[in-house]
Design a protein around this motif. Sequence first.
Motif, PDB file in Angstrom:
ATOM      1  N   ASN A  34       0.811  -1.211   0.000  1.00  0.00           N
ATOM      2  CA  ASN A  34       0.000   0.000   0.000  1.00  0.00           C
ATOM      3  C   ASN A  34       0.847   1.264   0.000  1.00  0.00           C
ATOM      4  N   VAL A  35       2.121   1.136   0.398  1.00  0.00           N
ATOM      5  CA  VAL A  35       3.036   2.276   0.262  1.00  0.00           C
ATOM      6  C   VAL A  35       3.131   2.680  -1.211  1.00  0.00           C
ATOM      7  N   ALA A  36       3.005   1.691  -2.092  1.00  0.00           N
ATOM      8  CA  ALA A  36       3.041   1.980  -3.533  1.00  0.00           C
ATOM      9  C   ALA A  36       1.818   2.773  -3.983  1.00  0.00           C
ATOM     10  N   THR A  37       0.788   2.854  -3.131  1.00  0.00           N
ATOM     11  CA  THR A  37      -0.367   3.704  -3.403  1.00  0.00           C
ATOM     12  C   THR A  37      -0.215   5.071  -2.752  1.00  0.00           C
ATOM     13  N   SER A  38       0.303   5.106  -1.522  1.00  0.00           N
ATOM     14  CA  SER A  38       0.407   6.374  -0.792  1.00  0.00           C
ATOM     15  C   SER A  38       1.639   7.183  -1.174  1.00  0.00           C
ATOM     16  N   LEU A  39       2.749   6.507  -1.483  1.00  0.00           N
ATOM     17  CA  LEU A  39       3.964   7.239  -1.860  1.00  0.00           C
ATOM     18  C   LEU A  39       3.764   8.100  -3.110  1.00  0.00           C
ATOM     19  N   PRO A  40       3.042   7.623  -4.129  1.00  0.00           N
ATOM     20  CA  PRO A  40       2.770   8.500  -5.268  1.00  0.00           C
ATOM     21  C   PRO A  40       2.048   9.783  -4.893  1.00  0.00           C
ATOM     22  N   GLN A  41       1.252   9.754  -3.832  1.00  0.00           N
ATOM     23  CA  GLN A  41       0.599  10.978  -3.380  1.00  0.00           C
ATOM     24  C   GLN A  41       1.619  11.976  -2.837  1.00  0.00           C
ATOM     25  N   VAL A  42       2.737  11.452  -2.312  1.00  0.00           N
ATOM     26  CA  VAL A  42       3.822  12.319  -1.870  1.00  0.00           C
ATOM     27  C   VAL A  42       4.538  12.915  -3.081  1.00  0.00           C
ATOM     28  N   LEU A  43       4.783  12.063  -4.072  1.00  0.00           N
ATOM     29  CA  LEU A  43       5.552  12.506  -5.236  1.00  0.00           C
ATOM     30  C   LEU A  43       4.728  13.323  -6.213  1.00  0.00           C
ATOM     31  N   ALA A  44       3.421  13.078  -6.265  1.00  0.00           N
ATOM     32  CA  ALA A  44       2.576  13.779  -7.241  1.00  0.00           C
ATOM     33  C   ALA A  44       2.677  15.300  -7.129  1.00  0.00           C
ATOM     34  N   PRO A  45       2.608  15.886  -5.911  1.00  0.00           N
ATOM     35  CA  PRO A  45       2.760  17.342  -5.839  1.00  0.00           C
ATOM     36  C   PRO A  45       4.135  17.818  -6.290  1.00  0.00           C
ATOM     37  N   VAL A  46       5.168  17.039  -5.977  1.00  0.00           N
ATOM     38  CA  VAL A  46       6.532  17.410  -6.373  1.00  0.00           C
ATOM     39  C   VAL A  46       6.657  17.408  -7.894  1.00  0.00           C
ATOM     40  N   ILE A  47       6.020  16.448  -8.533  1.00  0.00           N
ATOM     41  CA  ILE A  47       6.068  16.353  -9.999  1.00  0.00           C
ATOM     42  C   ILE A  47       5.133  17.358 -10.642  1.00  0.00           C
ATOM     43  N   ALA A  48       3.919  17.467 -10.084  1.00  0.00           N
ATOM     44  CA  ALA A  48       2.872  18.238 -10.757  1.00  0.00           C
ATOM     45  C   ALA A  48       3.044  19.747 -10.629  1.00  0.00           C
ATOM     46  N   ALA A  49       3.440  20.227  -9.451  1.00  0.00           N
ATOM     47  CA  ALA A  49       3.488  21.674  -9.229  1.00  0.00           C
ATOM     48  C   ALA A  49       4.387  22.401 -10.233  1.00  0.00           C
ATOM     49  N   PRO A  50       5.637  21.949 -10.445  1.00  0.00           N
ATOM     50  CA  PRO A  50       6.476  22.662 -11.430  1.00  0.00           C
ATOM     51  C   PRO A  50       5.980  22.510 -12.867  1.00  0.00           C
ATOM     52  N   ILE A  51       5.341  21.376 -13.179  1.00  0.00           N
ATOM     53  CA  ILE A  51       4.812  21.203 -14.540  1.00  0.00           C
ATOM     54  C   ILE A  51       3.702  22.213 -14.807  1.00  0.00           C
ATOM     55  N   VAL A  52       2.780  22.351 -13.841  1.00  0.00           N
ATOM     56  CA  VAL A  52       1.658  23.272 -14.024  1.00  0.00           C
ATOM     57  C   VAL A  52       2.134  24.719 -14.063  1.00  0.00           C
ATOM     58  N   SER A  53       3.111  25.056 -13.200  1.00  0.00           N
ATOM     59  CA  SER A  53       3.514  26.457 -13.080  1.00  0.00           C
ATOM     60  C   SER A  53       4.467  26.912 -14.171  1.00  0.00           C
ATOM     61  N   SER A  54       5.361  26.014 -14.660  1.00  0.00           N
ATOM     62  CA  SER A  54       6.397  26.515 -15.580  1.00  0.00           C
ATOM     63  C   SER A  54       6.880  25.537 -16.649  1.00  0.00           C
ATOM     64  N   LEU A  55       6.369  24.318 -16.690  1.00  0.00           N
ATOM     65  CA  LEU A  55       6.902  23.324 -17.633  1.00  0.00           C
ATOM     66  C   LEU A  55       5.856  22.830 -18.628  1.00  0.00           C
ATOM     67  N   GLY A  56       4.920  23.694 -18.982  1.00  0.00           N
ATOM     68  CA  GLY A  56       3.978  23.310 -20.025  1.00  0.00           C
ATOM     69  C   GLY A  56       2.537  23.274 -19.609  1.00  0.00           C
ATOM     70  N   GLY A  57       2.265  23.363 -18.292  1.00  0.00           N
ATOM     71  CA  GLY A  57       0.884  23.427 -17.835  1.00  0.00           C
ATOM     72  C   GLY A  57       0.160  22.095 -17.874  1.00  0.00           C
ATOM     73  N   TYR A  58      -1.154  22.162 -17.924  1.00  0.00           N
ATOM     74  CA  TYR A  58      -1.987  20.958 -17.806  1.00  0.00           C
ATOM     75  C   TYR A  58      -1.826  19.969 -18.961  1.00  0.00           C
ATOM     76  N   PRO A  59      -1.617  20.387 -20.204  1.00  0.00           N
ATOM     77  CA  PRO A  59      -1.410  19.381 -21.265  1.00  0.00           C
ATOM     78  C   PRO A  59      -0.209  18.485 -21.001  1.00  0.00           C
ATOM     79  N   VAL A  60       0.904  19.074 -20.564  1.00  0.00           N
ATOM     80  CA  VAL A  60       2.086  18.270 -20.239  1.00  0.00           C
ATOM     81  C   VAL A  60       1.830  17.410 -19.012  1.00  0.00           C
ATOM     82  N   LEU A  61       1.139  17.970 -18.013  1.00  0.00           N
ATOM     83  CA  LEU A  61       0.839  17.223 -16.789  1.00  0.00           C
ATOM     84  C   LEU A  61       0.093  15.927 -17.098  1.00  0.00           C
TER      85      LEU A  61
END
Length: 408
Positions: free
Chosen positions: A359-386
């Motif tokens: 189940n760590v394989a389910t919860s750990l992505p929730q930790v990483l998702a903000p780290v991955i998603a925030a810079p993509i949305v703000s400066s690396l292409g936005g929602y299409p790239v996300l």
Amino acid sequence: MTAAEVSAEPSGTVSRRWIAAYCLATVGTFAGWFGPLQILLAKQSDVFAPAGKEDLLALVALLGAAVSAVANPVWGALSDRTTSRFGMRIPWIVGGTIGGVAGLLLLASAQGVGMMIIGWCLVQLALNAPFAALSAAIPDQVPLAKRGTAGGYFGLAQTVGVIVGTGLAVLGSSIVGGYLACSVFVLLSVAPYVLLRKDIVISRAERPARMRLSDFWISPRRYPDFGWAWLTRFLMNVGYSIALLYLLFFLKDQVKLADPDSGVLILTVVNALTVLATVMLGGVWSDRVGKRKIFVSASGVIMGVAALLLAVWPTWTGAVTAAAILGTGYGAYLSVDFALLTQVLPAAVDRAKDLGVLNVATSLPQVLAPVIAAPIVSSLGGYPVLYGVAGVVTVVGALLVHKIRSVS
């Protein structure tokens, strides 16, 4: 029970009353999670930090998921070693539910970011106790040949929990009302399961050895199928978490939907209806043909296609279509993936602990998702790239399931 009896695979059947009570308890646990995750935390972020709501939501989600990643295997290990006369799992369902309700009430009374973070971390910490115990109840009680069907019920209950939690959050008419509605439902939902008192009771003499920190590491070299199952679930949930994290903001800022709160609820219902259409079908069909991997890989590819659709078609019609496709794939994935995981556990006496590690394989992505998603949305292409990234990662995870050798 003797150690041999605890380790043996269960036989016979479980009653309809047990299935109904088990499903209701699972619905309550997921309602307690997804009412906040789908609606309430995003609305609180908008209140406390309107100029930086995405970053605040990402921080809160990250910290809560970090707590979840640690809590689930720990609660599981403790339940494996519980010698209460009420059983191994039920005490943790009761205690965790009470703690989760306390966290929801703390969130309802939060006046700032600090209390919001503490409340959500408490919810994640506490509700992982009943989740770990309920996850282990299936290999405790259900024969191997019926695990796909049982996984279907488990997935069905999770999906209904998401709908109920989201609905309560919206129908509560305010942030405080939403949290209060979720907390009452969570508390009442576990009562029938607890009152049935169908659980394994072990003596102190038969209790597994005391846990060491090193026992939470399960070597992928020694147990390769467990390792591949963990990686498959991890990658698929990374893609899924990335896709869902900013759904409210995607509808508000990219799709320009006038009422994004109701939009999230509609998409949740559309997704859930298609999940409900496939979750039992996938599990029962998997039991009948005796195969798991082909269902997991096919459903993962379908989920990846749904995420990619959001990347190239960022409209309300595109979002509804993607939600339906995502639910079609996710339904089969929920039931069959869980059945597959119960077949690669290293030791029966550590079922809850090992499922907690998975189940760590389910919860750990929730930790990483903000780290991955925030810079993509703000400066690396936005929602299409996300959403493009989410789709690719999900498909890669789906294909890796074929590395598992001991399960068809």
